[in-house]
Design a protein around this motif. Structure first.
Motif, PDB file in Angstrom:
ATOM      1  N   ALA A 197       0.832  -1.205   0.000  1.00 39.33           N
ATOM      2  CA  ALA A 197       0.000   0.000   0.000  1.00 39.33           C
ATOM      3  C   ALA A 197       0.865   1.253   0.000  1.00 39.33           C
ATOM      4  O   ALA A 197       0.633   2.195  -0.772  1.00 39.33           O
ATOM      5  CB  ALA A 197      -0.930  -0.008   1.209  1.00 39.33           C
ATOM      6  N   GLU A 198       1.875   1.262   0.847  1.00 39.09           N
ATOM      7  CA  GLU A 198       2.761   2.418   0.924  1.00 39.09           C
ATOM      8  C   GLU A 198       3.562   2.585  -0.365  1.00 39.09           C
ATOM      9  O   GLU A 198       3.800   3.705  -0.826  1.00 39.09           O
ATOM     10  CB  GLU A 198       3.710   2.282   2.114  1.00 39.09           C
ATOM     11  CG  GLU A 198       4.570   3.505   2.348  1.00 39.09           C
ATOM     12  CD  GLU A 198       5.398   3.420   3.611  1.00 39.09           C
ATOM     13  OE1 GLU A 198       5.966   4.451   4.018  1.00 39.09           O
ATOM     14  OE2 GLU A 198       5.492   2.319   4.197  1.00 39.09           O
ATOM     15  N   GLY A 199       3.958   1.460  -0.969  1.00 38.48           N
ATOM     16  CA  GLY A 199       4.719   1.521  -2.214  1.00 38.48           C
ATOM     17  C   GLY A 199       3.917   2.148  -3.341  1.00 38.48           C
ATOM     18  O   GLY A 199       4.433   3.008  -4.079  1.00 38.48           O
ATOM     19  N   TYR A 200       2.662   1.745  -3.483  1.00 39.44           N
ATOM     20  CA  TYR A 200       1.815   2.326  -4.533  1.00 39.44           C
ATOM     21  C   TYR A 200       1.542   3.803  -4.251  1.00 39.44           C
ATOM     22  O   TYR A 200       1.530   4.629  -5.171  1.00 39.44           O
ATOM     23  CB  TYR A 200       0.496   1.556  -4.643  1.00 39.44           C
ATOM     24  CG  TYR A 200       0.625   0.222  -5.329  1.00 39.44           C
ATOM     25  CD1 TYR A 200       1.027   0.142  -6.668  1.00 39.44           C
ATOM     26  CD2 TYR A 200       0.337  -0.965  -4.664  1.00 39.44           C
ATOM     27  CE1 TYR A 200       1.151  -1.083  -7.311  1.00 39.44           C
ATOM     28  CE2 TYR A 200       0.457  -2.196  -5.295  1.00 39.44           C
ATOM     29  CZ  TYR A 200       0.866  -2.250  -6.625  1.00 39.44           C
ATOM     30  OH  TYR A 200       0.984  -3.465  -7.256  1.00 39.44           O
ATOM     31  N   LEU A 201       1.327   4.124  -2.988  1.00 41.45           N
ATOM     32  CA  LEU A 201       1.067   5.515  -2.621  1.00 41.45           C
ATOM     33  C   LEU A 201       2.268   6.404  -2.950  1.00 41.45           C
ATOM     34  O   LEU A 201       2.119   7.477  -3.548  1.00 41.45           O
ATOM     35  CB  LEU A 201       0.737   5.597  -1.134  1.00 41.45           C
ATOM     36  CG  LEU A 201       0.394   6.983  -0.588  1.00 41.45           C
ATOM     37  CD1 LEU A 201      -0.853   7.541  -1.264  1.00 41.45           C
ATOM     38  CD2 LEU A 201       0.209   6.926   0.926  1.00 41.45           C
ATOM     39  N   LYS A 202       3.459   5.962  -2.582  1.00 39.85           N
ATOM     40  CA  LYS A 202       4.672   6.735  -2.863  1.00 39.85           C
ATOM     41  C   LYS A 202       4.926   6.841  -4.359  1.00 39.85           C
ATOM     42  O   LYS A 202       5.413   7.869  -4.847  1.00 39.85           O
ATOM     43  CB  LYS A 202       5.873   6.089  -2.171  1.00 39.85           C
ATOM     44  CG  LYS A 202       5.914   6.318  -0.664  1.00 39.85           C
ATOM     45  CD  LYS A 202       7.183   5.742  -0.062  1.00 39.85           C
ATOM     46  CE  LYS A 202       7.295   6.078   1.418  1.00 39.85           C
ATOM     47  NZ  LYS A 202       8.527   5.526   2.030  1.00 39.85           N
ATOM     48  N   GLN A 203       4.606   5.792  -5.088  1.00 43.66           N
ATOM     49  CA  GLN A 203       4.831   5.784  -6.529  1.00 43.66           C
ATOM     50  C   GLN A 203       4.112   6.953  -7.214  1.00 43.66           C
ATOM     51  O   GLN A 203       4.709   7.685  -8.014  1.00 43.66           O
ATOM     52  CB  GLN A 203       4.338   4.458  -7.122  1.00 43.66           C
ATOM     53  CG  GLN A 203       4.547   4.320  -8.624  1.00 43.66           C
ATOM     54  CD  GLN A 203       4.025   2.994  -9.152  1.00 43.66           C
ATOM     55  OE1 GLN A 203       3.865   2.029  -8.415  1.00 43.66           O
ATOM     56  NE2 GLN A 203       3.730   2.941 -10.433  1.00 43.66           N
ATOM     57  N   ILE A 204       2.858   7.143  -6.884  1.00 43.60           N
ATOM     58  CA  ILE A 204       2.095   8.216  -7.540  1.00 43.60           C
ATOM     59  C   ILE A 204       2.393   9.575  -6.913  1.00 43.60           C
ATOM     60  O   ILE A 204       2.484  10.583  -7.614  1.00 43.60           O
ATOM     61  CB  ILE A 204       0.582   7.906  -7.519  1.00 43.60           C
ATOM     62  CG1 ILE A 204      -0.173   8.951  -8.342  1.00 43.60           C
ATOM     63  CG2 ILE A 204       0.026   7.829  -6.101  1.00 43.60           C
ATOM     64  CD1 ILE A 204      -1.618   8.583  -8.614  1.00 43.60           C
ATOM     65  N   ALA A 205       2.599   9.623  -5.594  1.00 46.92           N
ATOM     66  CA  ALA A 205       2.880  10.901  -4.929  1.00 46.92           C
ATOM     67  C   ALA A 205       4.200  11.491  -5.413  1.00 46.92           C
ATOM     68  O   ALA A 205       4.299  12.698  -5.682  1.00 46.92           O
ATOM     69  CB  ALA A 205       2.897  10.709  -3.414  1.00 46.92           C
ATOM     70  N   GLU A 206       5.228  10.648  -5.542  1.00 46.82           N
ATOM     71  CA  GLU A 206       6.531  11.124  -5.981  1.00 46.82           C
ATOM     72  C   GLU A 206       6.509  11.514  -7.455  1.00 46.82           C
ATOM     73  O   GLU A 206       7.121  12.512  -7.857  1.00 46.82           O
ATOM     74  CB  GLU A 206       7.591  10.057  -5.712  1.00 46.82           C
ATOM     75  CG  GLU A 206       7.855   9.850  -4.212  1.00 46.82           C
ATOM     76  CD  GLU A 206       8.801   8.701  -3.930  1.00 46.82           C
ATOM     77  OE1 GLU A 206       9.269   8.050  -4.914  1.00 46.82           O
ATOM     78  OE2 GLU A 206       9.074   8.430  -2.748  1.00 46.82           O
ATOM     79  N   LYS A 207       5.816  10.737  -8.268  1.00 44.49           N
ATOM     80  CA  LYS A 207       5.759  11.036  -9.701  1.00 44.49           C
ATOM     81  C   LYS A 207       5.076  12.376  -9.958  1.00 44.49           C
ATOM     82  O   LYS A 207       5.495  13.164 -10.823  1.00 44.49           O
ATOM     83  CB  LYS A 207       5.012   9.923 -10.442  1.00 44.49           C
ATOM     84  CG  LYS A 207       4.945  10.110 -11.950  1.00 44.49           C
ATOM     85  CD  LYS A 207       6.321   9.972 -12.583  1.00 44.49           C
ATOM     86  CE  LYS A 207       6.262  10.056 -14.091  1.00 44.49           C
ATOM     87  NZ  LYS A 207       7.590   9.917 -14.720  1.00 44.49           N
ATOM     88  N   LYS A 208       4.033  12.667  -9.204  1.00 47.35           N
ATOM     89  CA  LYS A 208       3.255  13.881  -9.432  1.00 47.35           C
ATOM     90  C   LYS A 208       3.580  14.999  -8.443  1.00 47.35           C
ATOM     91  O   LYS A 208       2.912  16.036  -8.435  1.00 47.35           O
ATOM     92  CB  LYS A 208       1.750  13.543  -9.378  1.00 47.35           C
ATOM     93  CG  LYS A 208       1.297  12.638 -10.505  1.00 47.35           C
ATOM     94  CD  LYS A 208      -0.195  12.383 -10.439  1.00 47.35           C
ATOM     95  CE  LYS A 208      -0.655  11.553 -11.624  1.00 47.35           C
ATOM     96  NZ  LYS A 208      -0.522  12.256 -12.915  1.00 47.35           N
ATOM     97  N   ASN A 209       4.573  14.751  -7.591  1.00 50.60           N
ATOM     98  CA  ASN A 209       4.982  15.749  -6.607  1.00 50.60           C
ATOM     99  C   ASN A 209       3.810  16.172  -5.717  1.00 50.60           C
ATOM    100  O   ASN A 209       3.527  17.352  -5.516  1.00 50.60           O
ATOM    101  CB  ASN A 209       5.589  16.975  -7.301  1.00 50.60           C
ATOM    102  CG  ASN A 209       6.329  17.884  -6.318  1.00 50.60           C
ATOM    103  OD1 ASN A 209       6.853  17.428  -5.302  1.00 50.60           O
ATOM    104  ND2 ASN A 209       6.364  19.177  -6.620  1.00 50.60           N
ATOM    105  N   LEU A 210       3.116  15.176  -5.184  1.00 47.82           N
ATOM    106  CA  LEU A 210       1.975  15.404  -4.318  1.00 47.82           C
ATOM    107  C   LEU A 210       2.365  15.067  -2.882  1.00 47.82           C
ATOM    108  O   LEU A 210       3.172  14.175  -2.636  1.00 47.82           O
ATOM    109  CB  LEU A 210       0.784  14.539  -4.745  1.00 47.82           C
ATOM    110  CG  LEU A 210       0.312  14.723  -6.192  1.00 47.82           C
ATOM    111  CD1 LEU A 210      -0.774  13.721  -6.527  1.00 47.82           C
ATOM    112  CD2 LEU A 210      -0.183  16.148  -6.423  1.00 47.82           C
ATOM    113  N   SER A 211       1.781  15.775  -1.945  1.00 47.39           N
ATOM    114  CA  SER A 211       2.122  15.561  -0.543  1.00 47.39           C
ATOM    115  C   SER A 211       0.957  14.945   0.220  1.00 47.39           C
ATOM    116  O   SER A 211      -0.205  15.076  -0.179  1.00 47.39           O
ATOM    117  CB  SER A 211       2.515  16.886   0.111  1.00 47.39           C
ATOM    118  OG  SER A 211       1.425  17.793   0.069  1.00 47.39           O
ATOM    119  N   TYR A 212       1.296  14.271   1.305  1.00 44.81           N
ATOM    120  CA  TYR A 212       0.283  13.781   2.238  1.00 44.81           C
ATOM    121  C   TYR A 212       0.884  13.853   3.628  1.00 44.81           C
ATOM    122  O   TYR A 212       2.085  13.715   3.830  1.00 44.81           O
ATOM    123  CB  TYR A 212      -0.166  12.361   1.888  1.00 44.81           C
ATOM    124  CG  TYR A 212       0.931  11.331   1.772  1.00 44.81           C
ATOM    125  CD1 TYR A 212       1.318  10.557   2.865  1.00 44.81           C
ATOM    126  CD2 TYR A 212       1.582  11.107   0.558  1.00 44.81           C
ATOM    127  CE1 TYR A 212       2.318   9.599   2.763  1.00 44.81           C
ATOM    128  CE2 TYR A 212       2.581  10.156   0.439  1.00 44.81           C
ATOM    129  CZ  TYR A 212       2.938   9.403   1.540  1.00 44.81           C
ATOM    130  OH  TYR A 212       3.937   8.455   1.433  1.00 44.81           O
TER     131      TYR A 212
END
Length: 271
Positions: A197-212
Motif C-alpha cells: 500500500a505504501e509503495g503504490y502511494l509513494k509511486q504516484i505521490a513522488e511522480k506527481k509531486n503530491l504531498s500527504y
C-alpha cells in the motif's frame, strides 16, 4: 438534472444495443455493456437502489419508477463486465480520435469498472486481482502532470473537451492509470499488505509531486486521491466505501444518498 441525463444516457445505450441486436450484428455488445455498467456504478454511489433497465424505452422519466436493489444491479453488471472482458482485445488504451478504436477499447476498461464495483462491495481480493492484471500489462504509465492532453500515457479512456491547454485540447479523463495505482494502494491496505500500500502511494505521490501528511495509509490515500484525481469522478464513492464520507464532508448517515427527484412514485421491485 443529473437524474434525467443519466437515464437519457442509459436509454441511448439501450437503443444502440437494440439496433445492434435487431440487425444480428452483436458486435457492440461488449463496449455497450461496459459503458452502461460504468454509468450505473457511478450513479449507485449517489442514489443507491435505482431503476435498472436493459431495454430501450420510448418515454424516459416516468412518474412511477421501480427500484432495483443495489446487490441485484451489481450482480447483473458483474455478469456483463465478465462478458466484456472475455470479448474485448488485450491491448493498450489512451485517448484516440479513431472512432473504431474509441468504441472497441481495451479489456482493461471493463476490468477497471468491475474492480471498482468489487471495491464498493468491499470485495478487495477480487478487485486486487483485476487491478494487478491491468498493471502487469504495462500498457500505461503515470505522468508527472495533472493536465490531460491527447499524448498523456496514463489516460485509459478519455473524451475531448472544448478547453485548450498550452495550444492543445484538454482531454476529460474518464478512467486513468492514476486511479488504478491508487485503487491498488487502497486494496493493499484492506488486505493488510501495508508495504505494498505504501509503495503504490509513494509511486504516484513522488511522480506527481503530491504531498500527504497522515501516517494512516488510508487517509494518506484519500489525500493523494483528492489531488491526483481532482478532474475525475469516484471520490465520493471512495469516501463512502471507506466510511469517510461523514467525517470528511460533514454528512449525517441519512445524507449519504441523494433524494430521488420530487413528484415520482417509488415501487420496490420484487426479487
Amino acid at each position: 438534472d443529473c437524474w434525467k441525463k443519466f437515464f437519457e444516457t442509459i436509454n441511448t445505450i439501450n437503443l444502440i444495443r437494440k439496433f445492434d441486436e435487431d440487425y444480428h450484428y452483436n458486435i457492440l455488445l461488449a463496449p455497450l455493456y461496459t459503458l452502461g455498467s460504468l454509468c450505473y456504478s457511478q450513479a449507485i454511489a449517489f442514489w443507491g437502489d435505482m431503476p435498472y433497465s436493459s431495454v430501450y424505452q420510448l418515454e424516459v422519466g416516468s412518474n412511477e419508477i421501480e427500484l432495483t436493489p443495489v446487490d441485484s444491479i451489481f450482480k447483473s453488471l458483474t455478469s456483463r463486465l465478465e462478458i466484456a472482458i472475455e470479448t474485448l482485445d488485450e491491448k493498450g488504451g489512451g485517448y484516440t480520435e479513431d472512432k473504431e478504436e474509441f468504441i472497441f477499447f481495451s479489456k482493461d476498461i471493463p476490468r477497471l469498472v468491475l474492480a471498482q464495483i468489487y471495491m464498493y462491495q468491499n470485495n478487495y481480493k477480487e478487485a486486487w486481482t483485476l487491478l494487478r492484471k491491468i498493471e502487469s500489462g504495462k500498457h500505461y504509465q503515470l505522468e508527472s502532470t495533472l493536465e490531460y492532453t491527447a499524448e498523456n500515457k496514463e489516460i485509459m479512456l478519455g473524451i475531448k473537451s472544448n478547453v485548450i491547454v498550452q495550444g492543445k485540447y484538454d482531454i476529460v479523463p474518464v478512467l486513468t492509470y492514476s486511479d488504478v495505482i491508487l485503487s491498488l494502494a487502497e486494496c493493499a491496505y484492506h488486505l493488510n499488505e501495508m508495504d505494498a500500500a505504501e509503495g503504490y502511494l509513494k509511486q504516484i505521490a513522488e511522480k506527481k509531486n503530491l504531498s500527504y501528511s497522515s501516517s494512516d495509509l488510508l487517509i494518506a490515500v484519500k489525500e493523494v486521491r483528492n489531488q491526483a484525481l481532482c478532474k475525475q469522478g469516484g471520490y465520493f464513492a471512495f469516501l463512502k466505501r471507506n466510511g469517510l464520507a461523514q467525517s470528511e464532508l460533514g454528512l449525517k448517515d441519512s445524507q449519504l444518498l441523494l433524494p430521488y427527484p420530487p413528484g415520482i412514485s417509488l415501487v420496490q421491485s420484487v426479487e
